[in-house]
Design an enzyme around this catalytic site. Structure first.
Site, short mmCIF file in Angstrom:
data_model
loop_
_atom_site.label_atom_id
_atom_site.label_comp_id
_atom_site.label_asym_id
_atom_site.label_seq_id
_atom_site.Cartn_x
_atom_site.Cartn_y
_atom_site.Cartn_z
N ARG A 262 7.01 34.37 94.16
CA ARG A 262 7.47 34.42 95.32
C ARG A 262 6.52 35.42 96.53
O ARG A 262 6.92 35.59 97.54
CB ARG A 262 8.68 35.61 95.14
CG ARG A 262 9.94 34.67 94.57
CD ARG A 262 11.14 35.56 94.50
NE ARG A 262 12.16 35.12 94.01
CZ ARG A 262 13.04 35.58 93.47
NH1 ARG A 262 13.23 36.56 93.22
NH2 ARG A 262 14.13 34.64 92.84
N GLU B 210 8.69 25.72 89.88
CA GLU B 210 10.07 25.20 89.99
C GLU B 210 10.03 24.14 88.72
O GLU B 210 10.91 24.26 87.92
CB GLU B 210 10.26 24.30 91.02
CG GLU B 210 10.41 25.23 92.29
CD GLU B 210 11.95 25.96 92.09
OE1 GLU B 210 12.92 25.47 91.13
OE2 GLU B 210 12.04 27.21 92.60
N GLY C 145 7.71 22.80 76.16
CA GLY C 145 8.66 21.58 75.83
C GLY C 145 8.98 20.68 76.74
O GLY C 145 8.29 20.79 77.96
N TYR D 278 17.32 18.69 93.99
CA TYR D 278 17.02 20.05 93.71
C TYR D 278 15.51 20.40 94.05
O TYR D 278 15.16 21.47 94.84
CB TYR D 278 17.51 20.55 92.15
CG TYR D 278 16.96 21.78 92.06
CD1 TYR D 278 17.48 22.83 92.82
CD2 TYR D 278 15.69 22.28 91.28
CE1 TYR D 278 17.32 24.25 92.66
CE2 TYR D 278 15.30 23.44 91.36
CZ TYR D 278 15.85 24.60 91.86
OH TYR D 278 15.24 25.82 91.84
N ASP E 230 21.32 24.25 91.71
CA ASP E 230 20.64 24.42 90.20
C ASP E 230 21.71 24.91 89.63
O ASP E 230 22.97 25.11 90.29
CB ASP E 230 19.29 25.04 90.10
CG ASP E 230 19.42 26.57 90.17
OD1 ASP E 230 20.45 27.19 90.86
OD2 ASP E 230 18.52 27.29 90.00
N CYS F 58 30.81 41.64 89.36
CA CYS F 58 31.37 41.30 90.60
C CYS F 58 31.48 42.74 91.61
O CYS F 58 31.58 42.68 92.82
CB CYS F 58 32.89 40.87 90.62
SG CYS F 58 32.92 39.38 89.74
N CYS G 148 35.07 36.05 97.66
CA CYS G 148 35.03 35.30 96.52
C CYS G 148 36.32 34.66 96.11
O CYS G 148 37.12 35.62 95.58
CB CYS G 148 34.35 35.88 95.47
SG CYS G 148 33.92 34.79 93.77
S1 SF4 Z 1 30.42 35.36 93.57
FE1 SF4 Z 1 32.33 35.82 93.05
S2 SF4 Z 1 32.19 35.71 90.60
FE2 SF4 Z 1 30.22 35.70 91.40
S3 SF4 Z 1 29.71 37.93 91.12
FE3 SF4 Z 1 30.36 37.50 93.37
S4 SF4 Z 1 32.52 38.10 93.10
FE4 SF4 Z 1 31.84 37.70 91.05
#
Ligand code: SF4
Length: 361
Positions: free
Chosen positions: A24, A36, A80, A119, A137, A205, A214
């Protein structure tokens, strides 16, 4: 929350929480490409020493294009999936011939190189050149499937197409912001969020910058998304291998080009039926005749792709001067074995051999 807000939050989070990884710190497309390819199927902590060693030995494209295959295999030994390293060199040679030695910036030209799919081309073009190309990915799939509540197999069909669309919408949004190197940072923020916060099991989360947007978090479907394809059970296979010693030299052979573990070294071996324990018959088959003595060395488990392999290794004493008549077989000084690149399971035998008696696995 709109995509613009999601992008802003991801960029701010990445600026504060991104791991300081050596690839990075560079914008060199060659160094980023190597990282990558190494990171496919392999964890960051495993890749770090390999990447550093590779860049010291082969610091630029021309060095890779001209490197002897044995050097490449030794640098790759243990990672591998050796087709990756062969593709790296073929791609480097194509760049030398068709792009005057300069890594192409055009997405289609990058994607046309051996071993580079959608990707990897997206990762190189966005991270090295800051182009608005999406990446998808395993980590990004998981984040986006949960964030936008995308059901279905994330690796195929409509769900996969939808995830690519979402990834593209986000990176294009990042390109429209004033953020410095926004496309590079946005794509890496999705990868990093998947690696550090939105883990496959028990995602954190409470620490997530986009939890407010989310869908999976809001609807209690975090454990269900993304859908996991049913795993096929690995097929058990059993091999017997023979470490044949003659006056301090050991018999090894090089696998043929074009197959699994092509051009890597191994001890003579044969596949046997699951319940078969007749080492003498197996030795005769692997070596062309029965050795003077056989002694168990180790039983080593090894998993490769969909096979669960059990490798029973034996020491074998060899009398007489005739060399077993097998293609690619060669007597090598014991101390020189470490200079060869061995197939994964056979490197385990070598380690066992060098650990000495009294240290069975
Ligand atoms: S994207 Fe959603 S499921 Fe993933 S850590 Fe954030 S809040 Fe949680």
């Amino acid at each position: 929350m709109k995509n613009g807000d999601i992008v802003q939050k991801l960029l701010a989070w990445f600026a504060r929480h991104a791991r300081d990884l050596p690839w990075r710190r560079t914008r060199d497309p060659y160094a980023i490409w190597v990282s990558e390819i190494m990171l496919q199927q392999t964890q960051v902590k495993t890749v770090l020493p390999y990447w550093r060693r590779w860049l010291r030995a082969l610091p630029h494209l021309a060095a890779l294009a001209d490197a002897p295959p044995a050097t490449l295999h030794k640098l790759w030994e243990g990672l591998g999936y050796y087709a990756r390293v062969r593709n790296l060199q073929r791609a480097a040679q194509i760049i030398q011939q068709q792009h005057h030695g300069r890594f192409p910036r055009d997405f289609d030209a990058v994607r046309a190189l051996p071993g580079i799919g959608r990707y990897t081309a997206g990762a190189i073009c966005s991270i090295a050149f800051n182009q608005p190309r999406p990446v998808l990915d395993g980590n990004v799939m998981r984040v986006l499937a949960r964030l936008y509540g995308v059901a279905g197999n994330p690796r195929a069909g409509r769900a996969n197409a939808r995830l690519w669309e979402l990834a593209e919408a986000l990176v294009r949004r990042a390109a429209g912001l004033r953020a410095r190197r926004g496309c590079a940072a946005l794509n890496q923020s999705l990868m990093e969020l998947g690696a550090l916060v939105c883990a496959p099991r028990q995602p954190r989360c409470a620490l997530c910058p986009v939890s407010g947007a989310c869908v999976a978090h809001r609807t209690g479907r975090v454990a269900e998304l993304p859908e996991r394809p049913r795993r096929t059970r690995p097929t058990p296979r059993r091999f017997m291998a023979f470490v044949v010693d003659r006056h301090g030299r050991v018999l090894v052979r090089q696998r043929p080009a074009g197959g699994v573990n092509a051009r890597l070294w191994e001890f003579p071996n044969v596949e046997v039926a699951p319940g078969d324990s007749d080492a003498r018959a197996a030795a005769r088959k692997a070596l062309g005749r029965l050795p003077a003595a056989l002694e168990p060395l180790a039983v080593l488990p090894h998993t490769i792709t969909r096979y669960r392999i059990t490798l029973a290794a034996y020491r074998a004493a060899w009398r007489g001067e005739t060399t077993p008549s097998r293609a690619g077989a060669r007597w090598v000084e014991r101390r020189a074995l470490n200079q060869l690149a061995f197939a994964g399971a056979h490197r385990k035998i070598l380690r066992q051999l060098q650990a000495g008696p009294g240290k069975p696995s």
